[in-house]
Design a protein around this motif. Structure first.
Motif, PDB file in Angstrom:
ATOM      1  N   ALA A 134     -26.248   0.649 -11.949  1.00 39.83           N
ATOM      2  CA  ALA A 134     -25.284   1.724 -12.205  1.00 39.83           C
ATOM      3  C   ALA A 134     -24.017   1.515 -11.379  1.00 39.83           C
ATOM      4  N   GLY A 135     -24.180   1.044 -10.143  1.00 40.05           N
ATOM      5  CA  GLY A 135     -23.016   0.780  -9.304  1.00 40.05           C
ATOM      6  C   GLY A 135     -22.155  -0.343  -9.853  1.00 40.05           C
ATOM      7  N   ALA A 136     -22.808  -1.382 -10.384  1.00 44.66           N
ATOM      8  CA  ALA A 136     -22.063  -2.499 -10.975  1.00 44.66           C
ATOM      9  C   ALA A 136     -21.307  -2.033 -12.207  1.00 44.66           C
ATOM     10  N   GLN A 137     -21.942  -1.202 -13.035  1.00 40.19           N
ATOM     11  CA  GLN A 137     -21.274  -0.673 -14.217  1.00 40.19           C
ATOM     12  C   GLN A 137     -20.102   0.225 -13.830  1.00 40.19           C
ATOM     13  N   LEU A 138     -20.287   1.024 -12.789  1.00 46.12           N
ATOM     14  CA  LEU A 138     -19.204   1.896 -12.320  1.00 46.12           C
ATOM     15  C   LEU A 138     -18.025   1.078 -11.822  1.00 46.12           C
ATOM     16  N   SER A 139     -18.306   0.025 -11.061  1.00 50.14           N
ATOM     17  CA  SER A 139     -17.229  -0.838 -10.563  1.00 50.14           C
ATOM     18  C   SER A 139     -16.467  -1.479 -11.713  1.00 50.14           C
ATOM     19  N   GLN A 140     -17.201  -1.925 -12.735  1.00 44.97           N
ATOM     20  CA  GLN A 140     -16.558  -2.530 -13.905  1.00 44.97           C
ATOM     21  C   GLN A 140     -15.673  -1.510 -14.621  1.00 44.97           C
ATOM     22  N   ALA A 141     -16.194  -0.282 -14.772  1.00 39.80           N
ATOM     23  CA  ALA A 141     -15.413   0.766 -15.440  1.00 39.80           C
ATOM     24  C   ALA A 141     -14.152   1.087 -14.654  1.00 39.80           C
ATOM     25  N   GLU A 142     -14.248   1.117 -13.337  1.00 43.16           N
ATOM     26  CA  GLU A 142     -13.081   1.417 -12.497  1.00 43.16           C
ATOM     27  C   GLU A 142     -12.038   0.311 -12.590  1.00 43.16           C
ATOM     28  N   GLU A 143     -12.487  -0.944 -12.641  1.00 40.05           N
ATOM     29  CA  GLU A 143     -11.559  -2.063 -12.786  1.00 40.05           C
ATOM     30  C   GLU A 143     -10.865  -2.022 -14.143  1.00 40.05           C
ATOM     31  N   GLU A 144     -11.636  -1.735 -15.199  1.00 39.38           N
ATOM     32  CA  GLU A 144     -11.048  -1.640 -16.535  1.00 39.38           C
ATOM     33  C   GLU A 144     -10.058  -0.483 -16.612  1.00 39.38           C
ATOM     34  N   LEU A 145     -10.365   0.610 -15.910  1.00 36.44           N
ATOM     35  CA  LEU A 145      -9.476   1.764 -15.907  1.00 36.44           C
ATOM     36  C   LEU A 145      -8.168   1.436 -15.196  1.00 36.44           C
ATOM     37  N   ILE A 146      -8.239   0.690 -14.118  1.00 32.80           N
ATOM     38  CA  ILE A 146      -7.022   0.285 -13.395  1.00 32.80           C
ATOM     39  C   ILE A 146      -6.135  -0.553 -14.304  1.00 32.80           C
ATOM     40  N   ASP A 147      -6.744  -1.506 -15.016  1.00 34.60           N
ATOM     41  CA  ASP A 147      -5.964  -2.353 -15.940  1.00 34.60           C
ATOM     42  C   ASP A 147      -5.362  -1.514 -17.069  1.00 34.60           C
ATOM     43  N   ALA A 148      -6.144  -0.574 -17.594  1.00 37.50           N
ATOM     44  CA  ALA A 148      -5.653   0.266 -18.695  1.00 37.50           C
ATOM     45  C   ALA A 148      -4.497   1.145 -18.232  1.00 37.50           C
ATOM     46  N   LYS A 149      -4.588   1.673 -17.021  1.00 38.29           N
ATOM     47  CA  LYS A 149      -3.500   2.494 -16.494  1.00 38.29           C
ATOM     48  C   LYS A 149      -2.236   1.666 -16.293  1.00 38.29           C
ATOM     49  N   ARG A 150      -2.411   0.412 -15.883  1.00 33.60           N
ATOM     50  CA  ARG A 150      -1.244  -0.462 -15.715  1.00 33.60           C
ATOM     51  C   ARG A 150      -0.576  -0.705 -17.064  1.00 33.60           C
ATOM     52  N   ARG A 151      -1.386  -0.962 -18.112  1.00 38.97           N
ATOM     53  CA  ARG A 151      -0.821  -1.167 -19.447  1.00 38.97           C
ATOM     54  C   ARG A 151      -0.166   0.104 -19.957  1.00 38.97           C
ATOM     55  N   ARG A 152      -0.796   1.260 -19.679  1.00 39.26           N
ATOM     56  CA  ARG A 152      -0.219   2.543 -20.086  1.00 39.26           C
ATOM     57  C   ARG A 152       1.121   2.780 -19.395  1.00 39.26           C
ATOM     58  N   ASP A 153       1.169   2.495 -18.104  1.00 38.92           N
ATOM     59  CA  ASP A 153       2.413   2.694 -17.349  1.00 38.92           C
ATOM     60  C   ASP A 153       3.521   1.765 -17.849  1.00 38.92           C
ATOM     61  N   ASP A 154       3.143   0.528 -18.185  1.00 38.91           N
ATOM     62  CA  ASP A 154       4.135  -0.413 -18.728  1.00 38.91           C
ATOM     63  C   ASP A 154       4.675   0.091 -20.068  1.00 38.91           C
ATOM     64  N   ALA A 155       3.759   0.597 -20.907  1.00 41.71           N
ATOM     65  CA  ALA A 155       4.181   1.110 -22.217  1.00 41.71           C
ATOM     66  C   ALA A 155       5.069   2.333 -22.057  1.00 41.71           C
ATOM     67  N   MET A 156       4.721   3.209 -21.119  1.00 43.65           N
ATOM     68  CA  MET A 156       5.532   4.396 -20.876  1.00 43.65           C
ATOM     69  C   MET A 156       6.902   4.011 -20.332  1.00 43.65           C
ATOM     70  N   ALA A 157       6.945   2.984 -19.490  1.00 38.46           N
ATOM     71  CA  ALA A 157       8.225   2.535 -18.945  1.00 38.46           C
ATOM     72  C   ALA A 157       9.122   2.007 -20.066  1.00 38.46           C
ATOM     73  N   ASP A 158       8.515   1.266 -21.014  1.00 39.83           N
ATOM     74  CA  ASP A 158       9.289   0.767 -22.156  1.00 39.83           C
ATOM     75  C   ASP A 158       9.817   1.920 -22.996  1.00 39.83           C
ATOM     76  N   LEU A 159       8.982   2.941 -23.202  1.00 41.54           N
ATOM     77  CA  LEU A 159       9.418   4.104 -23.973  1.00 41.54           C
ATOM     78  C   LEU A 159      10.536   4.853 -23.256  1.00 41.54           C
ATOM     79  N   ASN A 160      10.404   4.958 -21.952  1.00 40.14           N
ATOM     80  CA  ASN A 160      11.441   5.649 -21.177  1.00 40.14           C
ATOM     81  C   ASN A 160      12.782   4.924 -21.280  1.00 40.14           C
ATOM     82  N   LYS A 161      12.722   3.591 -21.214  1.00 37.95           N
ATOM     83  CA  LYS A 161      13.953   2.809 -21.337  1.00 37.95           C
ATOM     84  C   LYS A 161      14.569   2.987 -22.726  1.00 37.95           C
TER      85      LYS A 161
END
Length: 245
Positions: A134-161
């Protein structure tokens, strides 16, 4: 209302900017990257709950282990005490029988407790494996969430521009139109559709409805500086060489 043809034609530029702003707002409200963040956040919470659930089970079973170890220790101490008394030689015959019977009971009790402890320890080992997974799965989910937030922030930055660019273009364009002409355009936009569009091949570019021949003949006979509106949707129809009139 009469407005110079070249000014009316410029309205298509403003309509294009407003259409882009509408697309940006729509994409911002339904951003795939944000939807992925929401999905992964829900998955992270689910995996966190699973990990906490196993952790609680481990805490409960650890208490059971400590309790069993305490009971086994108490039985051993009582057994040692009885054996010491039995070996002292200062025990009456009746008490000797009672001690031997009690020792037998203590040995059996200790065996049962040790078997139970072994079973609980095996359960604990299995739970630990579940907790590690369960801890390994949680760590994987947290890493995937960090990457997804980075992609979301990049997309939002493009929209803002893009929004800033369109906002600047719009601010520049609106100053090129007469106030009353611009007011008609803006009021039409509040109805939910384009404020203006190109009249092309007998079709309004805003509602895409084909205009009947009689109305087209009337529009064709109208002076080029007269503001023409779609009889169906009310949008300002800009006439150019592409209109085929």
């Amino acid at each position: 209302m009469n407005v110079q043809p070249q000014v009316q034609a410029k309205l298509l530029d403003l309509a294009g900017v407003d259409a882009e702003l509408t697309r940006i707002a729509h994409r911002r409200g339904a951003l795939p990257e944000q939807q992925e963040v929401d999905r992964l956040e829900a998955e992270r919470i689910s995996r966190k709950d699973a990990s906490v659930g196993v952790e609680i089970q481990i805490d409960d079973i650890d208490r059971d282990i400590r309790k069993l170890e305490g009971e086994i220790d108490a039985v051993r101490q009582r057994e040692d005490k009885d054996r010491t008394l039995l070996q002292s030689g200062n025990v009456a015959a009746k008490q000797l029988t009672e001690l031997e019977h009690e020792l037998g009971s203590l040995v059996r009790r200790q065996g049962l407790l040790e078997d139970e402890l072994l079973e609980v320890m095996e359960q604990r080992e299995a739970l630990q494996a579940d907790y590690d997974h369960a801890g390994a799965q949680l760590s994987q989910a947290e890493e995937e969430l960090i990457d997804a937030k980075r992609r979301r922030d990049d997309a939002m930055a493009d929209l803002n521009k893009a929004q800033e660019r369109c906002g600047a273009d719009r601010e520049r364009l609106v100053g090129e139109f007469p106030a009353d002409f611009l007011a008609v355009y803006e009021k039409q936009r509040t109805l939910g559709g384009p404020g203006a569009a190109l009249l092309q091949a007998r079709r309004c570019g805003a509602c895409r409805i084909e205009i009947d021949r009689g109305e087209i003949s009337r529009i064709a006979g109208t002076a080029s500086d007269v503001v023409v509106r779609c009889p169906e949707c009310g949008a300002i129809m800009v006439r150019t060489k592409e209109s085929g009139l």
